[in-house]
Design an enzyme around this catalytic site. Structure first.
Site, PDB file in Angstrom:
ATOM      1  N   MET A   1      -7.093-137.530  23.362  1.00  0.00           N
ATOM      2  CA  MET A   1      -7.924-136.489  23.962  1.00  0.00           C
ATOM      3  C   MET A   1      -7.147-135.186  23.851  1.00  0.00           C
ATOM      4  O   MET A   1      -6.704-134.605  24.843  1.00  0.00           O
ATOM      5  CB  MET A   1      -8.229-136.858  25.426  1.00  0.00           C
ATOM      6  CG  MET A   1      -9.235-137.993  25.527  1.00  0.00           C
ATOM      7  SD  MET A   1      -9.193-138.826  27.130  1.00  0.00           S
ATOM      8  CE  MET A   1      -7.879-140.007  26.816  1.00  0.00           C
TER       9      MET A   1
ATOM     10  N   GLY B   1     -10.677-143.849  37.357  1.00  0.00           N
ATOM     11  CA  GLY B   1     -11.319-144.013  38.661  1.00  0.00           C
ATOM     12  C   GLY B   1     -12.598-143.237  38.892  1.00  0.00           C
ATOM     13  O   GLY B   1     -13.013-143.053  40.038  1.00  0.00           O
TER      14      GLY B   1
ATOM     15  N   GLY C   1      -9.417-149.249  33.395  1.00  0.00           N
ATOM     16  CA  GLY C   1      -8.166-148.821  34.019  1.00  0.00           C
ATOM     17  C   GLY C   1      -8.079-149.357  35.435  1.00  0.00           C
ATOM     18  O   GLY C   1      -7.413-150.373  35.690  1.00  0.00           O
ATOM     19  N   SER C   2      -8.792-148.713  36.356  1.00  0.00           N
ATOM     20  CA  SER C   2      -8.671-149.119  37.763  1.00  0.00           C
ATOM     21  C   SER C   2      -9.078-150.570  37.992  1.00  0.00           C
ATOM     22  O   SER C   2      -8.465-151.263  38.802  1.00  0.00           O
ATOM     23  CB  SER C   2      -9.465-148.173  38.674  1.00  0.00           C
ATOM     24  OG  SER C   2     -10.435-147.469  37.981  1.00  0.00           O
TER      25      SER C   2
ATOM     26  N   GLY D   1     -14.663-145.805  30.789  1.00  0.00           N
ATOM     27  CA  GLY D   1     -14.890-145.025  31.997  1.00  0.00           C
ATOM     28  C   GLY D   1     -15.811-145.712  32.989  1.00  0.00           C
ATOM     29  O   GLY D   1     -16.950-146.040  32.673  1.00  0.00           O
TER      30      GLY D   1
ATOM     31  N   PHE E   1      -9.525-138.399  33.645  1.00  0.00           N
ATOM     32  CA  PHE E   1      -8.988-139.119  34.798  1.00  0.00           C
ATOM     33  C   PHE E   1      -9.549-140.540  34.885  1.00  0.00           C
ATOM     34  O   PHE E   1     -10.676-140.783  34.452  1.00  0.00           O
ATOM     35  CB  PHE E   1      -9.347-138.383  36.096  1.00  0.00           C
ATOM     36  CG  PHE E   1      -8.904-136.952  36.080  1.00  0.00           C
ATOM     37  CD1 PHE E   1      -7.597-136.607  36.414  1.00  0.00           C
ATOM     38  CD2 PHE E   1      -9.775-135.949  35.674  1.00  0.00           C
ATOM     39  CE1 PHE E   1      -7.168-135.289  36.359  1.00  0.00           C
ATOM     40  CE2 PHE E   1      -9.356-134.616  35.617  1.00  0.00           C
ATOM     41  CZ  PHE E   1      -8.048-134.294  35.957  1.00  0.00           C
TER      42      PHE E   1
ATOM     43  N   HIS F   1      -4.872-149.989  25.836  1.00  0.00           N
ATOM     44  CA  HIS F   1      -5.532-148.693  25.653  1.00  0.00           C
ATOM     45  C   HIS F   1      -4.630-147.578  26.203  1.00  0.00           C
ATOM     46  O   HIS F   1      -4.292-147.569  27.389  1.00  0.00           O
ATOM     47  CB  HIS F   1      -6.881-148.699  26.380  1.00  0.00           C
ATOM     48  CG  HIS F   1      -7.708-147.469  26.165  1.00  0.00           C
ATOM     49  ND1 HIS F   1      -8.504-147.286  25.055  1.00  0.00           N
ATOM     50  CD2 HIS F   1      -7.853-146.353  26.911  1.00  0.00           C
ATOM     51  CE1 HIS F   1      -9.118-146.116  25.129  1.00  0.00           C
ATOM     52  NE2 HIS F   1      -8.734-145.521  26.261  1.00  0.00           N
TER      53      HIS F   1
HETATM   54  C1  DX5 Z   1     -10.492-141.291  30.937  1.00  0.00           C
HETATM   55  C2  DX5 Z   1      -9.744-142.285  30.094  1.00  0.00           C
HETATM   56  C3  DX5 Z   1     -10.002-143.667  30.497  1.00  0.00           C
HETATM   57  C4  DX5 Z   1      -9.672-143.987  31.926  1.00  0.00           C
HETATM   58  C5  DX5 Z   1     -10.530-145.132  32.391  1.00  0.00           C
HETATM   59  O1  DX5 Z   1     -10.371-140.046  30.393  1.00  0.00           O
HETATM   60  O2  DX5 Z   1     -10.101-142.160  28.735  1.00  0.00           O
HETATM   61  O3  DX5 Z   1      -9.416-144.608  29.598  1.00  0.00           O
HETATM   62  O4  DX5 Z   1      -8.331-144.270  32.129  1.00  0.00           O
HETATM   63  O5  DX5 Z   1     -10.284-145.388  33.720  1.00  0.00           O
HETATM   64  P1  DX5 Z   1     -11.275-146.213  34.649  1.00  0.00           P
HETATM   65  O6  DX5 Z   1     -11.465-147.549  34.006  1.00  0.00           O
HETATM   66  O7  DX5 Z   1     -10.557-146.271  35.945  1.00  0.00           O
HETATM   67  O8  DX5 Z   1     -12.565-145.436  34.712  1.00  0.00           O
HETATM   68 ZN    ZN Z   2      -9.463-143.786  27.238  1.00  0.00          ZN
END
Ligand code: DX5
Ligand code: ZN
Length: 221
Positions: A70, A147, A199-200, A178, A145, A35
């Site tokens: 985005m 996290g 992500g995190s 998210g 972001f 992703h």
């Molecule tokens: C946020 C991004 C996500 C983000 C998810 O704007 O679209 O893909 O990196 O991160 P986590 O899993 O840490 O919420």
């Molecule tokens: Zn994303």
């Protein structure tokens, strides 16, 4: 129909100094999609990566590149991301006035088309494009972001979209992005999601943990 769960690590939480190595590591660790979060400092309050980085990363993994745009405007950049190696190109419902045209453009160049909605955007705003999309992405945080904390109301939206997608009878992935951790993962899967962006939760603990992190999100451990 809800499909087997696929995990899409968001490389936003990777070490950008060794991005290629990070993509190799999550590929080996069992990621289904890679992703890639593209941000422009205008549609969202952060700036990340462009097509040239995607092109370089393409050499490091054969996995599906799930490119989450985005950015606004988005139409002028679709072809560049396609040529860079994106497999799925997801755009935001909120990014422009001609969503259907944008999705048609993505399809016309042979890529899978995704549509995403922000937390404040009702699910009904994408019902009219379910006949053309391959993926629906529910943002369960405000984009920008990694996290952040999962917004609970997203569960209701996932359930409603599960029903709407099933009614079409089309093969559409339902992805959530998210605040996904092993607990929220379980809840969104129960609500009907079948692709989880993380992500995190994927990148925590260093490379040796990635495979276990992914297994926990998938619910197989
Ligand atoms: C946020 C991004 C996500 C983000 C998810 O704007 O679209 O893909 O990196 O991160 P986590 O899993 O840490 O919420
Ligand atoms: Zn994303």
């Amino acid at each position: 129909m809800q499909k087997p769960v696929r995990i899409a690590p968001s490389i936003l939480s990777a070490d950008f100094a060794t991005l290629g190595e990070e993509v190799r590591a999550i590929t080996r660790a069992g990621a289904d999609f890679i992703h890639i979060d593209v941000m422009d400092g205008h549609f969202v309050p952060n700036i990340t990566i462009g097509p040239d980085v995607v092109k370089s990363l393409r050499k490091t993994s054969k996995k599906i590149f799930d490119v989450h745009l985005m950015i606004s405007p988005v139409d002028p950049y679709i072809v560049s991301f396609a040529e860079a190696g994106a497999d799925i190109i997801t755009v935001h419902q909120e990014a422009g006035p001609n969503l259907h045209r944008t999705l048609q453009l993505i399809k016309s160049i042979g890529k899978k088309a995704g549509v995403s909605i922000n937390p404040a955007t009702p699910v009904s705003t994408i019902f009219e494009v379910l006949d053309i999309v391959d993926l629906v992405l529910v943002m369960s945080v405000n984009p920008g972001f990694g996290g952040q904390k999962f917004i609970p109301r997203s569960i209701t939206k996932i359930k409603a979209l599960r029903e709407a997608i099933d009614t079409t009878g089309r093969n559409i992935d339902l992805e959530v992005d998210g605040g996904i951790d092993p607990v929220t993962a379980k809840n969104v899967i129960k609500a009907g999601a079948d692709v989880l962006v993380a992500g995190s939760a994927t990148f925590k603990g260093g490379k040796r943990r990635y495979a276990a992190n992914i297994r926990r999100l998938r619910g197989t451990r």
